[in-house]
Design a protein around this motif. Structure first.
Motif, PDB file in Angstrom:
ATOM      1  N   ARG A  80       0.851  -1.198   0.000  1.00  0.00           N
ATOM      2  CA  ARG A  80       0.000   0.000   0.000  1.00  0.00           C
ATOM      3  C   ARG A  80       0.882   1.242   0.000  1.00  0.00           C
ATOM      4  O   ARG A  80       1.927   1.270   0.650  1.00  0.00           O
ATOM      5  CB  ARG A  80      -0.896  -0.011   1.240  1.00  0.00           C
ATOM      6  CG  ARG A  80      -1.904   1.127   1.316  1.00  0.00           C
ATOM      7  CD  ARG A  80      -2.907   0.909   2.423  1.00  0.00           C
ATOM      8  NE  ARG A  80      -3.872  -0.161   2.070  1.00  0.00           N
ATOM      9  CZ  ARG A  80      -4.690  -0.731   2.946  1.00  0.00           C
ATOM     10  NH1 ARG A  80      -4.669  -0.372   4.232  1.00  0.00           N
ATOM     11  NH2 ARG A  80      -5.538  -1.669   2.554  1.00  0.00           N
ATOM     12  N   TYR A  81       0.448   2.248  -0.747  1.00  0.00           N
ATOM     13  CA  TYR A  81       1.137   3.538  -0.741  1.00  0.00           C
ATOM     14  C   TYR A  81       0.815   4.244   0.565  1.00  0.00           C
ATOM     15  O   TYR A  81      -0.321   4.213   1.032  1.00  0.00           O
ATOM     16  CB  TYR A  81       0.670   4.381  -1.937  1.00  0.00           C
ATOM     17  CG  TYR A  81       1.259   5.776  -1.980  1.00  0.00           C
ATOM     18  CD1 TYR A  81       2.578   5.988  -2.388  1.00  0.00           C
ATOM     19  CD2 TYR A  81       0.493   6.877  -1.607  1.00  0.00           C
ATOM     20  CE1 TYR A  81       3.117   7.271  -2.433  1.00  0.00           C
ATOM     21  CE2 TYR A  81       1.027   8.164  -1.646  1.00  0.00           C
ATOM     22  CZ  TYR A  81       2.339   8.358  -2.051  1.00  0.00           C
ATOM     23  OH  TYR A  81       2.879   9.619  -2.077  1.00  0.00           O
ATOM     24  N   GLY A  82       1.808   4.853   1.182  1.00  0.00           N
ATOM     25  CA  GLY A  82       1.580   5.529   2.464  1.00  0.00           C
ATOM     26  C   GLY A  82       2.251   6.882   2.523  1.00  0.00           C
ATOM     27  O   GLY A  82       3.192   7.152   1.785  1.00  0.00           O
TER      28      GLY A  82
ATOM     29  N   LEU B 259       3.181  18.763   8.554  1.00  0.00           N
ATOM     30  CA  LEU B 259       3.637  18.823   7.171  1.00  0.00           C
ATOM     31  C   LEU B 259       4.102  17.445   6.726  1.00  0.00           C
ATOM     32  O   LEU B 259       4.458  16.598   7.549  1.00  0.00           O
ATOM     33  CB  LEU B 259       4.777  19.838   7.034  1.00  0.00           C
ATOM     34  CG  LEU B 259       4.338  21.294   7.273  1.00  0.00           C
ATOM     35  CD1 LEU B 259       5.543  22.199   7.400  1.00  0.00           C
ATOM     36  CD2 LEU B 259       3.422  21.784   6.162  1.00  0.00           C
ATOM     37  N   VAL B 260       4.093  17.237   5.423  1.00  0.00           N
ATOM     38  CA  VAL B 260       4.464  15.919   4.909  1.00  0.00           C
ATOM     39  C   VAL B 260       5.959  15.693   5.088  1.00  0.00           C
ATOM     40  O   VAL B 260       6.777  16.570   4.795  1.00  0.00           O
ATOM     41  CB  VAL B 260       4.089  15.804   3.413  1.00  0.00           C
ATOM     42  CG1 VAL B 260       4.620  14.506   2.832  1.00  0.00           C
ATOM     43  CG2 VAL B 260       2.582  15.886   3.244  1.00  0.00           C
ATOM     44  N   MET B 261       6.321  14.500   5.609  1.00  0.00           N
ATOM     45  CA  MET B 261       7.717  14.178   5.776  1.00  0.00           C
ATOM     46  C   MET B 261       8.230  13.325   4.622  1.00  0.00           C
ATOM     47  O   MET B 261       9.265  13.598   4.051  1.00  0.00           O
ATOM     48  CB  MET B 261       7.933  13.431   7.088  1.00  0.00           C
ATOM     49  CG  MET B 261       9.390  13.109   7.332  1.00  0.00           C
ATOM     50  SD  MET B 261       9.707  12.533   8.984  1.00  0.00           S
ATOM     51  CE  MET B 261       9.012  10.934   8.848  1.00  0.00           C
ATOM     52  N   ASP B 262       7.483  12.281   4.297  1.00  0.00           N
ATOM     53  CA  ASP B 262       7.979  11.361   3.276  1.00  0.00           C
ATOM     54  C   ASP B 262       6.810  10.516   2.775  1.00  0.00           C
ATOM     55  O   ASP B 262       5.780  10.394   3.428  1.00  0.00           O
ATOM     56  CB  ASP B 262       9.056  10.443   3.866  1.00  0.00           C
ATOM     57  CG  ASP B 262       9.916   9.799   2.788  1.00  0.00           C
ATOM     58  OD1 ASP B 262      10.365  10.523   1.872  1.00  0.00           O
ATOM     59  OD2 ASP B 262      10.141   8.574   2.847  1.00  0.00           O
ATOM     60  N   ASP B 263       7.014   9.935   1.602  1.00  0.00           N
ATOM     61  CA  ASP B 263       6.031   8.974   1.123  1.00  0.00           C
ATOM     62  C   ASP B 263       6.746   7.705   0.720  1.00  0.00           C
ATOM     63  O   ASP B 263       7.974   7.640   0.719  1.00  0.00           O
ATOM     64  CB  ASP B 263       5.214   9.545  -0.048  1.00  0.00           C
ATOM     65  CG  ASP B 263       6.020   9.637  -1.334  1.00  0.00           C
ATOM     66  OD1 ASP B 263       7.268   9.570  -1.261  1.00  0.00           O
ATOM     67  OD2 ASP B 263       5.409   9.781  -2.408  1.00  0.00           O
TER      68      ASP B 263
ATOM     69  N   VAL C 179       8.872  -1.409   4.908  1.00  0.00           N
ATOM     70  CA  VAL C 179       8.519  -0.036   4.577  1.00  0.00           C
ATOM     71  C   VAL C 179       9.556   0.509   3.603  1.00  0.00           C
ATOM     72  O   VAL C 179      10.747   0.273   3.780  1.00  0.00           O
ATOM     73  CB  VAL C 179       8.508   0.804   5.878  1.00  0.00           C
ATOM     74  CG1 VAL C 179       8.575   2.289   5.575  1.00  0.00           C
ATOM     75  CG2 VAL C 179       7.278   0.467   6.713  1.00  0.00           C
ATOM     76  N   SER C 180       9.116   1.215   2.581  1.00  0.00           N
ATOM     77  CA  SER C 180      10.089   1.856   1.699  1.00  0.00           C
ATOM     78  C   SER C 180       9.995   3.369   1.867  1.00  0.00           C
ATOM     79  O   SER C 180       8.928   3.911   2.163  1.00  0.00           O
ATOM     80  CB  SER C 180       9.845   1.464   0.244  1.00  0.00           C
ATOM     81  OG  SER C 180       8.785   2.224  -0.300  1.00  0.00           O
ATOM     82  N   THR C 181      11.126   4.040   1.723  1.00  0.00           N
ATOM     83  CA  THR C 181      11.177   5.494   1.846  1.00  0.00           C
ATOM     84  C   THR C 181      11.849   6.051   0.601  1.00  0.00           C
ATOM     85  O   THR C 181      12.417   5.303  -0.183  1.00  0.00           O
ATOM     86  CB  THR C 181      12.023   5.930   3.058  1.00  0.00           C
ATOM     87  OG1 THR C 181      13.412   5.748   2.735  1.00  0.00           O
ATOM     88  CG2 THR C 181      11.702   5.120   4.301  1.00  0.00           C
TER      89      THR C 181
ATOM     90  N   ALA D  59       7.267  13.889  -5.705  1.00  0.00           N
ATOM     91  CA  ALA D  59       8.577  13.408  -5.281  1.00  0.00           C
ATOM     92  C   ALA D  59       9.242  14.503  -4.455  1.00  0.00           C
ATOM     93  O   ALA D  59       8.559  15.436  -4.007  1.00  0.00           O
ATOM     94  CB  ALA D  59       9.417  13.036  -6.500  1.00  0.00           C
ATOM     95  N   SER D  60      10.552  14.418  -4.265  1.00  0.00           N
ATOM     96  CA  SER D  60      11.247  15.351  -3.352  1.00  0.00           C
ATOM     97  C   SER D  60      10.939  16.818  -3.637  1.00  0.00           C
ATOM     98  O   SER D  60      10.845  17.622  -2.714  1.00  0.00           O
ATOM     99  CB  SER D  60      12.753  15.143  -3.447  1.00  0.00           C
ATOM    100  OG  SER D  60      13.071  13.846  -3.011  1.00  0.00           O
TER     101      SER D  60
END
Lengths: 202, 997
Positions: B696-698, B706-710, B723-725, B860-861
Motif C-alpha cells: 500500500r502507498y503511504g 507537514l508531509v515528511m515522506d512517502d 517499509v520503503s522510503t 517526489a522530493s
C-alpha cells in the motif's frame, strides 16, 4: 534461467598491496548475517533458546560470543548481529525459525561487508580512524564496539590473536560504503605495507 | 658571491652545539644560497650566515630580525618552499633545516632591504590603535564598495599557494593514562616517573630534540651536561614500550573530557614527504591525566627601538650559542632586570664574544654576579636602562642612561634583553581557568588547573632547575598513580646551583622613540596609552582595541607587557588588571591537518549499489542522491545531449521494457506483534488492515503536520512489514520511526531495522515486463495477474537465493520491483539484461524515472519539500479519520487547513513549444511581479517525449479549481516569463490502464 546459479560478488575491490606486510586485509565471503532483536518481554526465553540451540551465552554488552561457526555480536540494547561462517543468505531464514516468536530476524547477508584485518601494525593503522581505544588492555579478545570511522558507521570486534601473535579484528560495515572505507583504510595502512588478500567464496 | 651576501661572514663557532657538522645542508633565502648543518633551524642557519634582517613588520613594515628561538617567535615569519607547497608565515625559529629548503621574506616590496611599504612607519601617527574604526566610518555607502576591498588588500601576511596541496594529511586517535605536554626538564622527569610505573604515557614536544631549555643553557644534571642528560632521558623513554614520545608535536588545544588536540609535523623537515607518509598528522589524544610542562616564555622589555634586528631575547642568544654554536652578534650588551640574563653574558664571553656591558635596571644585584662579571672584565651598570637603539636595518648603537642621569652611546650589534619569565599557561586556560597574579613570581600562575591536569616546573613558576626536576618527577608519579599505575621509587637527578632572582621590569618610560609591546601586530607603548585615554582599560577591551596579542603568536611574548603598561598608566596593581586567556590553537594549525583524509572525493563517504560496476560498464552518468551515486542516464554512442538519451529511455520503457536500479530507496523491516498498529500511528492511512501479500502507498507527516515522506509498505506476514522510503529521506525516516518506537509508543511490540543495504532492488517497467520476469524467474515464482495482481508482493527462492517481488509502479506502466540480497545484485542485473535482450530491454536512469513520474503526476522530493501538507499534494483524502497518527492534530491548524493554500496542479506551456523552468512563480496575466501577487510556484518540469512538449507540476492557490486557466510562470532568475495553462497533474494515461498490462 531459473536453474542457473547466481554468483555472489564481494563488496570490496582488492587494493594495491605494498611491501612491508605490517597489515593484512581480506573480506570474509559467504557469511550468513542477520540482525536479531528481542520481541517485547521475551528476553529471558530468547537467551535460553540461544543457549540451548547454539551453546553460547548471548552477550549483554558490546561483545561477541562464538560457538563453532556461529557468533553473536551485541550492537545495541536487545539487538545483535548474528554471524554464520558459511550459511550465506539462507542463515537469516533458519535463524528466524529457531528464535520465533521470541525475536525478530532480518537477513543481512548482503547488507554488510565483513573485513578481517590483522598484522603487527594493525592497531596503528586503525588508530587513524577509530576513535576508540583498541589497546589490548582496553579492548580484549571478544570485545565489540559500534562506532564511526571516517564518517562511516562500523562494528568492530577483536578476534583471537593470529598464530604469529599479531592482533586480529573483524569490521562489519554497510556494503555500499565498502569502497569509501577501503579508500580510508588503504591510505591509512600504506605506510606499514598493506597486504590485500582474497578469501575464496565457499 | 652576490652583493647581498658579500658583507656577511659566517659566524659558526669552530666546535660545540647539537649540530652535525658532517652533514652540511644547502638552502636559499630570498634567492641567495647559503648553507647550514643538520640540527639547525632556519633561524640558526640564517644567523650562522650573518643574516639578521629576516622580514618586515605587519603594519609599519619595519625591518625585523629574529627575536626568539622558539614557537613564540613574533617576527621571523617567512614563506617556505615554492609552487604548490608554498606556505606563508612559518616561524624560522622552529623550521628544521633540510637540504634544498627555500625561504622567502614576506610583507616587503620590491625587496626586503628596500621596502616601499615602510612609508607606513612615517605615517604612523595616523595608524594608531582604532585607526580603522575612526577612519572608515563615513559614508556608509563606502563600507562594502571602497573600504572593505582596500582593507582586505592591506590585510594578511604572506601568500598561500593557489595550487592544490600535493601532500597527504591524516588523523590519529590515541589514548593514554598520562599525557605529558612539553619535553623539557620537567616534562622528561614526569614522563620518566610515569613511564616507569607501567602507565601508558604519551610525551609531546614541539621540538625535534627533547630537552627544552636544557639544550640552550649551560647546565649540569647528575654530573653531565643538561643536554646530555636530556638525551639519555629520551633514550630511556624510547626504550619503554608503554611510552610513546612524539617529537615535532605541538599540543594545541585542551578540550572537555581529558581530550587534547596535537599536530605532529611528520614531514615538515623533509623536502618532500616519503612515500605514504603524511605531511602532518592531527592527533586527538584522550588522557586520564595530563602534566603540563610547557615551561616559561621570556618577556622582552618595552623601550625605544626594541624591535631592531640585533635586539634579541637573552635566552634565545644562549640557545643559538650553546645549541647551534652560533653567536648572534660580534659585540654584545645585556639589558635586564633578572639574574638569568647574566648567564648570557658569561656564556658569550666564554665563547670569545666580547660583552661590552650589562645594563641591569636593578640597583641591588647579587654580588656573586657582579664579582664574576668584574673578574671577566665585563662592565656592569646598576639602575640603568637602554633608552633607544640605532642602526638602519640592524643594530649599531644603543643609548644607555645610567642611574645618575648620564646618557652615553655604546656600539654593539647584539643586545640581549630579558624582562623575566612568564609561566606558559596558554593550554591551561583553554577550558576557562583564569591565572592569578603572583607578586613573588612576578607572573600569572594557575591555582586551579583544569580537571585531570597538573602543572609542573617553570609553567608553575618554579624557575630553578632542581625544583623543576623534582616537580616534574612528582607530577608524573602522581598522575600515573591516579590513572592506576604502580609508582616505583627512584633517585632524583641532582642539578647544579643557579641564580634566579628577578625584578619585574616592563618598560623604559624615558624612551622617546617607538617602543614595541606586540611585535607581530606592531602595537606600541603609545597605543596602550591611547587605549587607556580613550577608556579601553579592561585587558579584554585593550586587546580588541589595539589588537594586542591577537596575531598568530597570540601575544606569547607581549601580552603581559601590555597589561603591565596598562596597570602602570591607570595606577592599578597587576592583580587588579588581570590577564586575558587563550583559546585553541596554541600555535597555528594547517587546515589540511584538520581535514586529514577527507578531501577531494573522500570529503564524505559515497555509497554504491551492487549494480554500480554494471552501470559503469553500460556508460552511465551518475548523480549524487544523498550519499548514494545513482545512474542518471545511460547515453548511447552518438547521443550528444542528455535530453535525447532521457527521451529515448522514456519511449523505450513505455514502448517495450526498461530496468532501473532502485536499491537506494530506504527499506525498513518492521516486525513484531504490534507492527500494524505501529504503522497506523506513523502513516496517515491505515496499514493494520493491509492483507498479507499486499503493498500500500503511504504518507508520513512530521509532528508539525507537514508531509515528511512517502513510500510503500508491503506485508509479508502478520508481524512483518517492509517499509520503503525515498532515497533522500531514508535516514530521517528511520530516526523518526525509532523515536516513535522508543519514545512515543514504547508499549508496542515492534522492532525496526534498516535493510536498505541488504536488498538490491530493480524496477522493471514497460509492457514486456511480465514476459521478462517469466523468462528470468521460470518456475521460481508465479507471476500471473491472479497470483501477483497490482500492489501484490511475494517472497520466493530463486536460484537458491531468497528473492522478493513487488508489483508496484512509479512510471504508470506495468511494473515490478525484484529484490535479491545485495551480494547477488550484480549477477541479477546481468541476468536480467540477458533475459530481456530479445525483448529490447534498456537500462534507464533517474532522469527518465523523473520524467515518467511527472507525466503521471506523482509527487517526489520537489513537492515533498518540507513546506507542503497532504492536502496541498492532493493526498488529503488519504488521512484516516478512524485513527490517530503523528501530525494529525497540527495538520488541522488554520494555516495548514486554509483552502487557499497553493495545491498541486499540472501545467503546460500555452505556446506548446515553450520551455518550462522549475522555481518560476505563478502570477496572474498582467499582474505586477511582487510578493503580494505571488500565487505559487513551479516545483518540477520535464520534457514529455509522449506529449512532445514541456510539462510541469506546481503548487498554486486554489489549484484544482482552476483547471483550464492561463497564468504566467515568472522566472526572474533566468529572466523568463511564460504563459502556462493549468491542467490536471496526470498528463499520461489518466485512466491507468497501462498499469494493468
Amino acid at each position: 534461467m531459473a536453474d542457473s546459479v547466481l554468483s555472489s560478488r564481494p563488496a570490496l575491490d582488492i587494493g594495491q598491496s605494498q611491501h612491508g606486510g605490517g597489515v593484512t586485509i581480506y573480506e570474509l565471503r559467504g557469511l550468513g548475517l542477520a540482525t536479531m532483536q528481542t520481541r517485547k518481554g521475551q528476553h529471558a526465553l530468547l537467551r535460553d533458546r540461544i543457549k540451548q540451540h547454539f551453546l553460547l551465552d548471548l552477550p549483554m554488552s558490546p561483545a561477541i560470543a562464538r560457538a563453532g561457526e556461529i557468533a553473536f555480536a551485541g550492537i545495541g540494547p536487545n539487538y545483535w548481529l548474528a554471524i554464520s561462517e558459511s550459511a550465506g543468505p539462507l542463515f537469516g531464514m533458519s535463524l528466524r525459525q529457531i528464535v520465533a516468536p521470541l525475536a525478530s530476524v532480518s537477513d543481512q547477508s548482503g547488507g554488510y561487508a565483513v573485513l578481517r584485518v590483522s598484522g603487527h601494525a594493525i592497531r596503528d593503522a586503525l588508530a587513524k580512524g577509530f576513535q576508540i581505544d583498541l589497546h589490548p588492555r582496553a579492548f580484549e579478545v571478544g570485545a565489540a564496539a559500534t562506532t564511526i570511522v571516517a564518517h562511516i558507521g562500523v562494528t568492530i570486534w577483536r578476534c583471537e590473536d593470529n598464530a604469529d601473535g599479531n592482533a586480529c579484528f573483524e569490521i562489519a560495515l554497510y556494503r555500499g560504503l565498502a569502497k569509501s572505507f577501503s579508500s580510508w583504510f588503504s591510505s591509512s595502512a600504506a605506510e606499514f605495507g598493506c597486504d590485500w588478500q582474497t578469501q575464496a567464496a565457499p | 658571491m652576490s652583493a647581498a651576501a658579500s658583507y656577511m661572514k659566517p659566524r659558526r663557532l669552530p666546535k660545540g652545539g647539537l649540530i652535525d657538522r658532517s652533514r652540511p645542508l644547502n638552502f636559499t633565502f630570498d634567492g641567495e644560497r647559503y648553507h647550514g648543518y643538520a640540527g639547525d633551524t632556519l633561524a640558526s642557519a640564517l644567523l650562522g650566515n650573518g643574516i639578521k634582517l629576516v622580514g618586515r613588520s605587519f603594519k609599519y613594515h619595519r625591518p625585523r630580525g629574529i627575536l626568539t628561538a622558539g614557537s613564540e617567535e613574533p617576527n621571523a615569519l617567512v614563506e617556505l618552499r615554492s609552487g604548490a607547497r608554498r606556505e606563508p608565515n612559518t616561524r624560522a625559529t622552529i623550521v628544521e633545516l633540510f637540504d634544498g629548503l627555500e625561504a622567502q621574506s614576506q610583507n616587503r616590496w620590491p625587496s626586503l632591504k628596500f621596502d616601499v611599504g615602510a612609508v607606513n612607519s612615517v605615517l604612523s601617527p595616523f595608524f594608531a590603535a582604532g585607526f580603522y574604526y575612526k577612519t572608515f566610518m563615513w559614508p556608509a555607502s563606502f563600507w562594502e564598495r571602497v573600504y572593505e576591498p582596500a582593507i582586505r588588500r592591506a590585510a594578511g601576511l604572506g601568500r598561500a599557494s593557489p595550487e592544490a596541496d600535493p601532500d597527504i594529511y591524516e588523523k590519529l586517535y590515541a589514548f593514554c593514562d598520562v599525557l605529558v605536554i612539553g619535553g623539557g626538564a620537567a616534562g622528561l622527569a614526569a614522563a620518566l616517573s610515569a613511564g616507569r610505573s607501567g602507565a601508558r604515557v604519551i610525551l609531546c614536544d614541539e621540538d625535534y630534540v627533547l630537552g627544552g631549555r636544557l639544550n640552550g643553557d649551560n647546565r649540569e644534571i647528575g654530573g653531565e651536561s643538561g643536554s646530555a642528560w636530556a638525551h639519555h632521558a629520551s633514550l630511556s623513554l624510547d626504550a619503554l614500550s608503554n611510552v610513546r614520545v612524539l617529537r615535532r608535536t605541538t599540543v594545541f588545544g585542551v578540550y572537555d573530557g581529558g581530550t587534547y588536540g596535537a599536530v605532529e609535523r611528520v614531514s615538515d623537515h623533509l623536502l618532500v614527504p616519503a612515500s605514504h607518509q603524511p605531511r602532518q598528522r592531527l592527533w586527538k589524544i584522550v588522557a586520564k591525566r595530563a602534566v603540563l610542562a610547557t615551561g616559561a616564555i621570556e618577556r622582552h622589555i618595552v623601550f625605544g627601538g626594541n624591535d631592531r634586528p640585533g635586539v634579541m631575547m637573552a635566552s634565545a642568544v644562549r640557545t643559538y650559542l650553546n645549541r647551534f654554536a652560533v653567536p648572534a652578534g660580534r659585540r654584545a650588551a645585556i639589558f635586564t632586570g633578572c639574574d638569568d640574563a647574566w648567564a648570557t653574558a658569561f656564556d658569550l664571553l666564554g665563547s670569545g664574544i666580547p660583552v661590552e656591558i650589562i645594563i641591569d635596571m636593578r640597583t641591588e644585584i647579587d654580588s656573586r654576579l657582579t664579582e664574576k662579571a668584574s673578574r671577566l672584565g665585563i662592565r656592569t651598570v646598576a639602575g640603568a636602562r637602554v633608552l633607544t637603539t640605532r642602526g638602519s636595518q640592524d643594530l649599531k648603537t644603543i643609548s644607555v642612561r645610567t642611574a645618575d642621569g648620564q646618557t652615553s652611546d655604546i656600539e654593539v650589534d647584539l643586545l640581549a634583553m630579558s624582562g623575566g619569565w612568564t609561566p606558559n599557561l596558554a593550554l591551561a586556560t583553554h577550558l576557562g581557568s583564569r591565572p592569578s597574579w603572583s607578586d613573588t613570581l612576578a607572573g600569572f600562575v594557575l591555582n586551579t588547573p583544569p580537571r585531570g591536569m597538573t602543572v609542573a616546573g617553570a609553567a608553575q613558576g618554579s624557575f630553578a632547575l632542581a625544583d623543576t626536576l623534582r616537580e616534574g618527577d612528582a607530577a608524573g608519579a602522581a598522575a600515573a598513580e591516579a590513572a592506576g599505575g604502580a609508582v616505583q621509587n627512584h633517585p632524583l637527578p641532582q642539578a647544579d646551583d643557579e641564580h634566579i632572582s628577578s625584578k619585574p621590569f616592563w618598560y623604559v618610560a624615558e624612551s622617546r622613540s617607538k617602543a614595541f609591546v606586540d611585535f607581530q601586530h606592531d602595537v606600541t607603548s603609545n597605543d596602550i596609552a591611547l587605549a587607556a585615554r580613550e577608556g579601553f582599560q579592561s585587558v579584554e577591551l585593550l586587546k580588541r582595541y589595539t589588537t594586542l596579542g591577537m596575531a598568530t603568536d597570540q601575544g606569547k611574548t607581549s601580552n603581559i607587557n601590555g597589561h603591565a603598561l596598562m596597570a602602570q598608566i591607570t595606577g592599578r596593581r597587576m592583580s587588579q588588571v588581570g590577564t586575558t586567556v587563550f583559546r585553541p590553537p596554541y600555535t597555528p594549525v594547517a587546515i589540511g591537518a584538520l581535514a586529514g583524509h577527507h578531501r577531494g572525493p573522500a570529503f564524505k563517504p559515497t555509497r554504491l549499489t551492487a549494480g554500480h560496476r554494471w552501470a559503469e560498464e553500460c556508460g552511465a552518468t551518475f548523480v549524487e542522491a544523498g550519499q548514494w551515486l545513482r545512474a542518471q542516464w545511460f547515453a548511447r554512442p552518438g547521443e550528444t545531449h542528455w535530453l535525447t538519451t532521457v527521451s529515448r529511455e522514456v519511449r523505450e520503457v513505455r514502448g517495450k521494457i526498461g530496468v532501473c536500479d532502485v536499491s537506494t530507496l530506504g527499506k525498513i523491516d518492521v516486525q513484531g506483534n504490534d507492527a500494524g498498529a505501529f504503522l497506523d500511528r506513523v502513516y496517515v492511512n491505515m496499514f493494520s488492515t493491509l492483507p498479507i501479500g499486499k503493498v500500500r502507498y503511504g504518507l508520513m507527516l512530521r509532528e508539525d503536520g507537514l508531509v515528511m515522506d512517502d513510500g510503500t509498505a508491503a506485508r509479508f506476514a502478520a508481524d512483518h512489514y517492509v517499509v520503503s522510503t525515498t532515497t533522500a529521506n531514508a535516514g530521517k525516516v528511520m530516526q523518526h520511526l525509532e523515536h516513535a518506537r522508543q519514545v512515543l509508543r514504547p508499549e508496542l511490540d515492534v522492532q525496526l531495522v534498516s535493510v536498505t543495504e541488504q536488498w538490491s532492488q530493480y524496477s522493471i517497467a514497460g509492457p514486456h515486463s511480465r514476459l521478462l520476469l517469466a523468462r528470468l524467474l521460470g518456475d521460481a515464482a508465479d507471476i500471473s495477474d491472479t497470483a501477483l495482481p497490482y500492489l501484490g508482493c511475494i517472497e520466493f527462492s530463486w536460484c537458491n537465493v531468497p528473492a522478493r517481488l513487488f508489483r508496484v509502479s512509479f512510471s504508470g506502466e506495468l511494473a515490478y520491483e525484484l529484490a535479491v540480497p545485495a551480494q547477488f545484485g550484480d549477477a541479477t542485473i546481468r541476468a536480467m539484461m540477458e533475459a530481456g535482450r530479445e525483448l529490447g530491454i534498456v537500462p534507464y536512469g533517474t532522469e527518465a524515472l523523473g520524467v515518467m513520474r511527472i507525466e503521471k503526476g506523482h509527487v517526489a522530493s520537489n513537492e515533498l519539500n518540507g513546506m507542503t501538507t497532504a492536502t496541498d499534494l492532493g493526498l488529503g483524502r488519504m488521512m484516516s479519520r478512524k485513527k490517530d497518527f503523528i501530525g494529525r492534530v497540527l495538520a488541522m491548524r488554520p494555516g495548514l487547513a486554509d483552502p487557499e493554500r497553493p495545491a498541486l496542479i499540472g501545467i503546460k506551456p500555452a505556446a506548446r513549444t515553450a520551455r518550462l523552468h522549475a522555481g518560476a512563480h505563478f502570477l496572474a496575466v498582467g499582474a505586477k511581479p511582487n510578493m503580494g501577487n505571488d500565487q505559487g510556484y513551479v516545483t518540477s518540469v520535464a520534457f514529455s517525449p509522449m506529449l512532445e512538449h514541456w510539462i510541469g507540476l506546481g503548487l498554486i492557490k486554489n489549484g484544482p479549481a482552476r483547471i483550464g486557466e492561463i497564468v504566467r510562470a515568472y522566472d526572474p532568475v533566468r529572466n523568463r516569463d511564460t504563459e502556462v495553462e493549468i491542467v490536471s497533474p496526470i498528463f499520461f494515461d489518466p485512466e491507468g490502464t497501462r498499469l494493468h498490462g
